[in-house]
Design a protein around this motif. Structure first.
Motif, short mmCIF file in Angstrom:
data_model
loop_
_atom_site.label_atom_id
_atom_site.label_comp_id
_atom_site.label_asym_id
_atom_site.label_seq_id
_atom_site.Cartn_x
_atom_site.Cartn_y
_atom_site.Cartn_z
N ARG A 275 -1.70 -3.74 5.04
CA ARG A 275 -1.93 -3.08 6.32
C ARG A 275 -2.65 -1.77 6.02
NH1 ARG A 275 1.48 -3.14 11.47
NH2 ARG A 275 0.43 -1.58 12.75
N THR A 276 -3.76 -1.55 6.71
CA THR A 276 -4.61 -0.39 6.45
C THR A 276 -4.66 0.51 7.68
OG1 THR A 276 -5.93 -1.67 4.89
CG2 THR A 276 -6.93 0.36 5.77
N MET A 277 -4.42 1.80 7.43
CA MET A 277 -4.51 2.82 8.48
C MET A 277 -5.64 3.77 8.10
SD MET A 277 -1.00 1.82 8.10
CE MET A 277 -0.69 2.72 6.67
N VAL A 278 -6.61 3.91 8.98
CA VAL A 278 -7.72 4.84 8.79
C VAL A 278 -7.73 5.76 10.01
CG1 VAL A 278 -10.22 5.08 8.54
CG2 VAL A 278 -9.05 3.15 7.48
N GLY B 7 8.18 -6.83 -2.89
CA GLY B 7 7.72 -5.58 -3.49
C GLY B 7 6.81 -4.87 -2.50
N THR B 8 7.03 -3.57 -2.31
CA THR B 8 6.22 -2.79 -1.39
C THR B 8 5.54 -1.68 -2.16
OG1 THR B 8 7.78 -3.23 0.39
CG2 THR B 8 6.27 -1.41 0.74
N PHE B 9 4.31 -1.41 -1.79
CA PHE B 9 3.50 -0.43 -2.51
C PHE B 9 2.66 0.34 -1.50
CE2 PHE B 9 -0.61 0.10 -4.97
CZ PHE B 9 -0.17 1.15 -5.74
N HIS B 10 2.70 1.66 -1.57
CA HIS B 10 1.91 2.52 -0.68
C HIS B 10 0.80 3.16 -1.49
CE1 HIS B 10 4.87 2.09 2.50
NE2 HIS B 10 5.79 2.21 1.55
N LEU B 11 -0.41 3.13 -0.94
CA LEU B 11 -1.58 3.60 -1.66
C LEU B 11 -2.50 4.34 -0.69
CD1 LEU B 11 -3.45 3.36 -4.27
CD2 LEU B 11 -4.39 1.33 -3.15
N SER C 285 6.17 3.91 -10.10
CA SER C 285 7.32 2.99 -10.07
C SER C 285 7.13 1.94 -8.99
CB SER C 285 8.62 3.75 -9.87
OG SER C 285 8.60 4.46 -8.65
N GLU C 286 6.58 2.33 -7.84
CA GLU C 286 6.29 1.35 -6.78
C GLU C 286 5.25 0.35 -7.25
OE1 GLU C 286 4.85 2.96 -3.10
OE2 GLU C 286 6.84 3.03 -2.23
N ALA C 287 4.23 0.85 -7.94
CA ALA C 287 3.17 -0.03 -8.44
C ALA C 287 3.73 -1.07 -9.41
CB ALA C 287 2.07 0.79 -9.10
N HIS D 4 -2.88 2.57 2.80
CA HIS D 4 -2.52 1.16 2.76
C HIS D 4 -1.04 0.97 2.46
CE1 HIS D 4 -6.86 0.45 2.43
NE2 HIS D 4 -6.86 1.34 1.44
N THR D 5 -0.46 -0.01 3.12
CA THR D 5 0.87 -0.48 2.77
C THR D 5 0.71 -1.93 2.33
OG1 THR D 5 1.94 0.97 4.37
CG2 THR D 5 3.22 -0.91 3.58
N LEU D 6 1.05 -2.21 1.09
CA LEU D 6 0.93 -3.55 0.53
C LEU D 6 2.33 -4.12 0.38
CD1 LEU D 6 -1.35 -1.58 -0.83
CD2 LEU D 6 -1.86 -3.60 -2.17
N VAL D 7 2.53 -5.33 0.85
CA VAL D 7 3.82 -6.00 0.72
C VAL D 7 3.59 -7.36 0.08
CG1 VAL D 7 5.83 -6.94 1.94
CG2 VAL D 7 4.75 -4.84 2.77
N CYS D 8 4.27 -7.61 -1.02
CA CYS D 8 4.22 -8.92 -1.67
C CYS D 8 5.60 -9.55 -1.55
CB CYS D 8 3.84 -8.79 -3.15
SG CYS D 8 3.76 -10.39 -4.01
#
Length: 192
Positions: free
Chosen positions: A129-132, A88-92, A105-107, A73-77
């Motif tokens: 955005r989710t990549m599976v 803020g961008t966060f990769h999970l 630190s991203e979180a 997942h790529t999360l963008v707020c």
């Protein structure tokens, strides 16, 4: 960017009682000017409010992580505040066993961006955005509700319309295979 340096995160680390916190905002140092005197401490009510906003953003952040499911997942707020635009961008990465891998630190940066959207008069959104593997990428979104201090789910059509608007403004290239999804409602919010 604000003309002040934000020391909130450093100040709050390790503290649990709002009465013990002294937050200070100081202008950035300039070599050609004499050092400024330290500003007066913020009122206890302002400190308590800052602690509550950060605690609420933490609750929202973990509620969001609970609903996004497995995948990369790529999360963008993005929030728009009196101080300007914040992103803020966060990769999970999460798998079926509920294990997650992310950068702390991203979180924290993502969490702080959510908190900025809870300031009265602010607005914003969170896009995931989710990549599976072996599937088409999907995207869903929530709006940041400053009054409720919560994330409100968007429909697939609202997300599609947002992407169309961004394309018209030249921010994104068309992605014909992208799946637009309804966002899940976050678990019942708890009042502070």
């Amino acid at each position: 960017m604000s003309k002040y340096t934000n020391h909130v995160r450093l100040t709050l680390d390790g503290h649990t009682s709002p009465e013990r916190i002294e937050m200070r905002w100081a202008p950035p140092a300039h070599e050609d000017t004499a050092p400024a005197t330290a500003p007066a401490p913020l009122a206890k009510d302002a400190v308590r409010e800052a602690v509550e906003v950060l605690a609420r953003a933490e609750t929202v952040f973990f509620a969001l992580l609970d609903v996004i499911g497995p995948g990369e997942h790529t999360l963008v707020c993005t929030t728009c505040t009196e101080d300007g635009l914040r992103t803020g961008t966060f990769h999970l990465f999460t798998d079926d066993s509920e294990r997650a891998s992310c950068e702390e630190s991203e979180a924290l940066g993502f969490w702080a961006t959510i908190a900025s959207g809870f300031v009265p008069g602010s607005k914003g959104a969170v896009i995931v955005r989710t990549m599976v593997p072996d599937t088409v990428d999907s995207v869903r979104a929530w709006t940041v509700d400053a009054a409720r201090r919560w994330l409100m789910p968007c429909t697939a059509e609202e997300v599609r319309d947002g992407y169309r608007q961004a394309r018209r403004e030249g921010e994104h290239d068309p992605e014909p295979d992208l799946i637009y999804r309804h966002a899940e409602s976050l678990p019942v919010e708890q009042s502070l």
